[in-house]
Design an enzyme around this catalytic site. Sequence first.
Site, PDB file in Angstrom:
ATOM      1  N   LYS A  23       0.740  -1.253   0.050  1.00 19.96           N
ATOM      2  CA  LYS A  23       0.098  -0.123   0.041  1.00 19.96           C
ATOM      3  C   LYS A  23       0.739   1.226  -0.016  1.00 19.96           C
ATOM      4  O   LYS A  23       0.266   2.421  -0.259  1.00 19.96           O
ATOM      5  CB  LYS A  23      -0.933   0.010   1.080  1.00 19.96           C
ATOM      6  N   LYS A  64      -4.740 -10.075  -6.827  1.00 16.37           N
ATOM      7  CA  LYS A  64      -5.916 -10.181  -5.956  1.00 16.37           C
ATOM      8  C   LYS A  64      -7.002  -9.270  -6.666  1.00 16.37           C
ATOM      9  O   LYS A  64      -6.671  -8.190  -7.084  1.00 16.37           O
ATOM     10  CB  LYS A  64      -5.458  -9.621  -4.594  1.00 16.37           C
ATOM     11  N   LYS A  79     -11.191  -3.514  -5.519  1.00 14.57           N
ATOM     12  CA  LYS A  79     -11.619  -2.322  -5.993  1.00 14.57           C
ATOM     13  C   LYS A  79     -10.675  -1.240  -6.457  1.00 14.57           C
ATOM     14  O   LYS A  79     -10.865  -0.311  -7.072  1.00 14.57           O
ATOM     15  CB  LYS A  79     -12.519  -1.962  -5.122  1.00 14.57           C
TER      16      LYS A  79
HETATM   17  P1  TYM Z   1     -10.416  -5.876   3.897  1.00 15.56           P
HETATM   18  O1  TYM Z   1     -11.582  -4.680   4.332  1.00 15.56           O
HETATM   19  O2  TYM Z   1      -9.259  -5.358   2.965  1.00 15.56           O
HETATM   20  O3  TYM Z   1     -11.146  -7.129   3.540  1.00 15.56           O
HETATM   21  C1  TYM Z   1     -12.186  -7.698   4.180  1.00 15.56           C
HETATM   22  C2  TYM Z   1     -12.031  -9.266   4.234  1.00 15.56           C
HETATM   23  O4  TYM Z   1     -12.290  -9.795   2.713  1.00 15.56           O
HETATM   24  C3  TYM Z   1     -11.263 -10.486   2.484  1.00 15.56           C
HETATM   25  N1  TYM Z   1     -10.891 -10.400   1.029  1.00 15.56           N
HETATM   26  C4  TYM Z   1     -10.775 -11.333   0.475  1.00 15.56           C
HETATM   27  N2  TYM Z   1     -10.854 -12.551   0.335  1.00 15.56           N
HETATM   28  C5  TYM Z   1     -10.611 -13.252  -0.923  1.00 15.56           C
HETATM   29  N3  TYM Z   1     -10.242 -12.759  -2.015  1.00 15.56           N
HETATM   30  C6  TYM Z   1     -10.155 -11.621  -2.089  1.00 15.56           C
HETATM   31  N4  TYM Z   1      -9.769 -10.954  -3.155  1.00 15.56           N
HETATM   32  C7  TYM Z   1     -10.039 -10.533  -0.959  1.00 15.56           C
HETATM   33  N5  TYM Z   1     -10.396  -9.413  -0.717  1.00 15.56           N
HETATM   34  C8  TYM Z   1     -10.552  -9.084   0.556  1.00 15.56           C
HETATM   35  C9  TYM Z   1     -10.081 -10.024   3.626  1.00 15.56           C
HETATM   36  O5  TYM Z   1      -8.957 -11.076   3.739  1.00 15.56           O
HETATM   37  C10 TYM Z   1     -10.713  -9.661   4.803  1.00 15.56           C
HETATM   38  O6  TYM Z   1     -10.792 -11.013   5.486  1.00 15.56           O
HETATM   39  N6  TYM Z   1      -7.374  -5.269   7.824  1.00 15.56           N
HETATM   40  C11 TYM Z   1      -8.654  -5.827   7.422  1.00 15.56           C
HETATM   41  C12 TYM Z   1      -9.845  -5.396   8.265  1.00 15.56           C
HETATM   42  C13 TYM Z   1      -9.634  -5.432   9.717  1.00 15.56           C
HETATM   43  C14 TYM Z   1      -9.928  -6.595  10.425  1.00 15.56           C
HETATM   44  C15 TYM Z   1      -9.749  -6.461  11.746  1.00 15.56           C
HETATM   45  C16 TYM Z   1     -10.302  -8.011   9.800  1.00 15.56           C
HETATM   46  C17 TYM Z   1      -9.481  -4.505  10.699  1.00 15.56           C
HETATM   47  N7  TYM Z   1      -9.576  -5.142  11.841  1.00 15.56           N
HETATM   48  C18 TYM Z   1      -9.772  -7.502  12.796  1.00 15.56           C
HETATM   49  C19 TYM Z   1     -10.486  -9.077  10.920  1.00 15.56           C
HETATM   50  C20 TYM Z   1     -10.160  -8.765  12.412  1.00 15.56           C
HETATM   51  C21 TYM Z   1      -8.767  -5.365   6.055  1.00 15.56           C
HETATM   52  O7  TYM Z   1      -8.371  -4.496   5.586  1.00 15.56           O
HETATM   53  O8  TYM Z   1      -9.739  -6.176   5.303  1.00 15.56           O
END
Ligand code: TYM
Length: 327
Positions: free
Chosen positions: A111, A192, A195
């Site tokens: 990022k 991956k 968006k």
């Molecule tokens: P975030 O918002 O990027 O993604 C949310 C969840 O979706 C999963 N994900 C995917 N899984 C499969 N294929 C993909 N292309 C894909 N894109 C996203 C992510 O692995 C995630 O599970 N840091 C986290 C948010 C967060 C969080 C937490 C999650 C903050 N605190 C505590 C769990 C527990 C994040 O940015 O996810």
Amino acid sequence: MKRILSGIKPSGDLNIGGYSGALQQYVAMQHEYENFFFVPDLHAVTVPQDPLELYHRSKEIAAFYVAAGVDPAKSAIFLQSQVSAHAELGWLMETQVHFGELSRMTQFKDKSDGKDAVSSALFTYPALMAADILLYQATHVPVGEDQKQHVELTRDLATRFNNRFGETFTVPEPIIQDLGCRIMSLDDPSKKMSKSNPNKNSYVLLLDEPDTIRKKLSRAVTDSEMSVRYDPENKPAVSNLLEIYSIFSEEPISVIEKRYEGQGYGGFKKDLAEAVISKLEPIQRNFREIIDSEELVRILKDGAERASAVANETLLKAKKAMGFLTF
Ligand code: TYM
């Protein structure tokens, strides 16, 4: 007692990767656990956010939880910024995590790559994520593959804290399903699905219209072999489409492979689109019903109250353990 904490950042429109790796797991797992599903809005502002977009997207993510089938009576659904213990324990966790550990986080590297102004919060983000999880004494954290490193760091921090200050936090386990934990871009199976990809045809959004979904999936890259076969190493694009098909139709990959044996990709892609559309249609309908409702506000207020009760108790325990005056 088994407890889940997980969430999806309100930093862009939700795509089928987030649905597959996270949201559909929440719905499937919720009955076996006590659940805390939150909207990590404090995480979203680690990169620049338009205030109006943040406002709407935060509501949208919460509405998607409910629309997809998370039961608010069973699970607390809330906004991270409404439970102030997150920011406070986040700071305390920053005092425990090492600079070197944060420097090794691949998501920070991705990022920040090529940007000249990066917030320090983007760097310390995993400390806040650890706080999110540890506040609820979560035993399990369902996530996609890209969050595995952050959950591993959370485990290390919980163990370090417990060793230094006495037993305080539950050490959580990540739950990463075999299929659909890393949905790839439709235009390039080495990236991956995200968006942030400038090519809008590279992802399917949860709110895409049926015809848009048909168009995007019909344009998805495949390969020249013309056989529907699951082989992630040699056929990454087709294998990715098979994973999406399997998640959305709830059929095993072997059954889908058999159905298209000896056929090319045309019919397979058409049916894949219909499987995605029929799963998303009721979610979209529920979403439209709830997004501007009083019901959603009520759910989020109630969720924040339930979450605060648990989070404040853990925060107090951690502060006492560290030697803060807590009278
Ligand atoms: P975030 O918002 O990027 O993604 C949310 C969840 O979706 C999963 N994900 C995917 N899984 C499969 N294929 C993909 N292309 C894909 N894109 C996203 C992510 O692995 C995630 O599970 N840091 C986290 C948010 C967060 C969080 C937490 C999650 C903050 N605190 C505590 C769990 C527990 C994040 O940015 O996810």
